[in-house]
Design an enzyme around this catalytic site. Structure first.
Site, PDB file in Angstrom:
ATOM      1  N   TYR A 177       3.382  21.983  -4.528  1.00 24.36           N
ATOM      2  CA  TYR A 177       2.486  20.848  -4.803  1.00 24.36           C
ATOM      3  C   TYR A 177       1.021  21.280  -4.717  1.00 24.36           C
ATOM      4  O   TYR A 177       0.628  21.998  -3.792  1.00 24.36           O
ATOM      5  CB  TYR A 177       2.710  19.733  -3.786  1.00 24.36           C
ATOM      6  CG  TYR A 177       3.901  18.850  -4.093  1.00 24.36           C
ATOM      7  CD1 TYR A 177       3.963  18.124  -5.276  1.00 24.36           C
ATOM      8  CD2 TYR A 177       4.941  18.747  -3.184  1.00 24.36           C
ATOM      9  CE1 TYR A 177       5.046  17.304  -5.555  1.00 24.36           C
ATOM     10  CE2 TYR A 177       6.033  17.929  -3.449  1.00 24.36           C
ATOM     11  CZ  TYR A 177       6.079  17.216  -4.639  1.00 24.36           C
ATOM     12  OH  TYR A 177       7.160  16.412  -4.910  1.00 24.36           O
ATOM     13  N   LYS A 208      13.532  12.740  28.657  1.00 26.96           N
ATOM     14  CA  LYS A 208      13.134  11.606  27.809  1.00 26.96           C
ATOM     15  C   LYS A 208      13.121  12.032  26.339  1.00 26.96           C
ATOM     16  O   LYS A 208      13.200  13.231  26.036  1.00 26.96           O
ATOM     17  CB  LYS A 208      11.753  11.103  28.246  1.00 26.96           C
ATOM     18  CG  LYS A 208      10.651  12.122  28.117  1.00 26.96           C
ATOM     19  CD  LYS A 208       9.418  11.687  28.885  1.00 26.96           C
ATOM     20  CE  LYS A 208       8.390  12.792  28.957  1.00 26.96           C
ATOM     21  NZ  LYS A 208       7.133  12.504  28.321  1.00 26.96           N
TER      22      LYS A 208
END
Ligand SMILES: Cc1ncc(COP(=O)(O)O)c(C=O)c1O
Length: 364
Positions: free
Chosen positions: A255, A35
């Site tokens: 950042y 899946k």
């Protein structure tokens, strides 16, 4: 031409891991769980490469139809089953196996007459409390399915383990005991085990095992390495060094300026970030591989890049390959440093990352 960031899917490693499943569960048939695009590896290709397994499991009907359209003829089990009466004729027409996990589905079945009887796996809730009928209802629902002309007999019986990855937990034994008690006297084939179940709880292997993660070469156990079970990584996530700079003591990187150099350091900027599927929450110190050497991530992960402290790398240059996980760097390690699981990392590779296939689909 390859973009700077790619995943290599190693089909020989995939086949090797399937052989490990076969050795670990020699008396069971194998239902490969493919899946979610085979946990990000490419569902149709994986199905075709795993030609020795006995069937496939997917989560949704549309995944099963994609497999049938691609020419896959073996058993395909849809783990959520059908959700409306129209689905039932699609299951029948395409010879798809359905999980029945609720009275709701039983009622749907009673209202339609598919062309061909359906192959049904009755799923029992033995403690996961996700999908499955309650143990006390099993006999009633089993009898109803047994009487139905629209259901192939005998139906199969399954459950799913919630804690099989924890060998110290008593939950798995309890689940198996509930399963055995609730199916007492029923003759259908049985299936209990995911990867952790089949590796750790051998007495639960039964007629079918349902491995997912271990096929892709990661460990289902938080305290065990994949290599401890002879599993090889199928997916290797690579990028490249796109910039190099020297930073002085006290300079900040990335950042928020979260990482501060303690001494003059060589920072390599690598051209992959969370926009490619590298985990945003990977902490400083998460390793990458450059030239076979482990190098620590520093500061925050950006959308398109990460920074690593490459001060120890001799001769590093722009363009060098950087392995983010896979061969030489277990994905489980990166997952642990990122407060996630390898399943999520595998599924999270984004569309802009190119794919390279190593090994042949059909070759042994
Ligand atoms: C019902 C069921 N069986 C088997 C599996 C395979 O589990 P694993 O990938 O841990 O082997 C899954 C995966 O989520 C599942 O939902």
């Amino acid at each position: 031409m390859l973009s700077d960031t790619n995943v290599v899917i190693d089909l020989d490693a995939l086949k090797h891991n399937a052989a490990v499943v076969g050795r670990c569960a020699p008396n069971s048939r194998i239902m490969a769980v493919i899946k979610a695009d085979a946990y990000g590896h490419g569902m149709v290709m994986v199905a075709k490469a795993l030609s020795n397994v006995d069937g496939y499991a997917v989560a949704q009907l549309n995944e099963a139809l994609t497999l049938r359209k691609a020419g896959i003829k073996k058993t395909i089990l849809v783990l959520t089953g059908f959700g409306c009466s129209d689905d039932i004729s699609v299951f029948s027409k395409n010879n798809l196996d359905a999980v029945v996990h609720s009275d709701y589905q039983l009622d749907l079945l009673a209202c339609v007459s598919p062309q061909q009887p359906l192959s049904v796996w009755l799923k029992i809730n033995t403690g996961m409390n996700r999908l499955g009928v309650e143990p006390l209802c099993v006999t009633r629902i089993n009898n109803a399915l047994a009487l139905s002309a629209d259901v192939r007999q005998p139906i199969k019986l399954m459950t799913h383990l919630a804690c099989a990855d924890d060998m110290t937990s008593t939950a798995t034994q309890e689940q198996i005991a509930v399963f055995d008690e609730s199916i007492d006297g029923m003759t259908g084939e049985q299936s209990i085990c995911n990867s952790a179940g089949l590796l750790g709880w051998k007495y639960a292997q039964r007629d079918w095992v349902r491995p997912g993660l271990m096929l892709y070469g990661a460990s289902p156990f938080f305290d065990r390495k994949a290599s401890d079970d002879d599993l090889k990584p199928v997916m290797t996530f690579n990028s490249r060094v796109i910039a190099l700079r020297s930073v002085k003591k006290s300079e900040k990187v990335g950042y928020g300026g979260c990482w501060v150099a303690e001494k003059t350091s060589l920072i390599a900027t690598v051209g992959a970030g969370y926009g490619d599927g590298y985990p945003r929450h990977a902490v400083t110190g998460t390793p990458v591989l450059i030239g076979g050497q482990r190098v620590p991530l520093v500061g925050r992960v950006s959308m398109d890049s990460i920074n690593v402290d490459a001060s120890q790398c001799k001769n590093i240059k722009v363009g060098d390959t950087v392995t983010l996980w896979g061969e030489g760097l277990p994905i489980d390690e990166v997952a642990q440093m990122s407060e996630t699981i390898s399943y999520e990392l595998m599924c999270g590779i984004t569309g802009r990352v190119s794919r390279v296939v190593k090994g042949a689909i059909n070759g042994e």
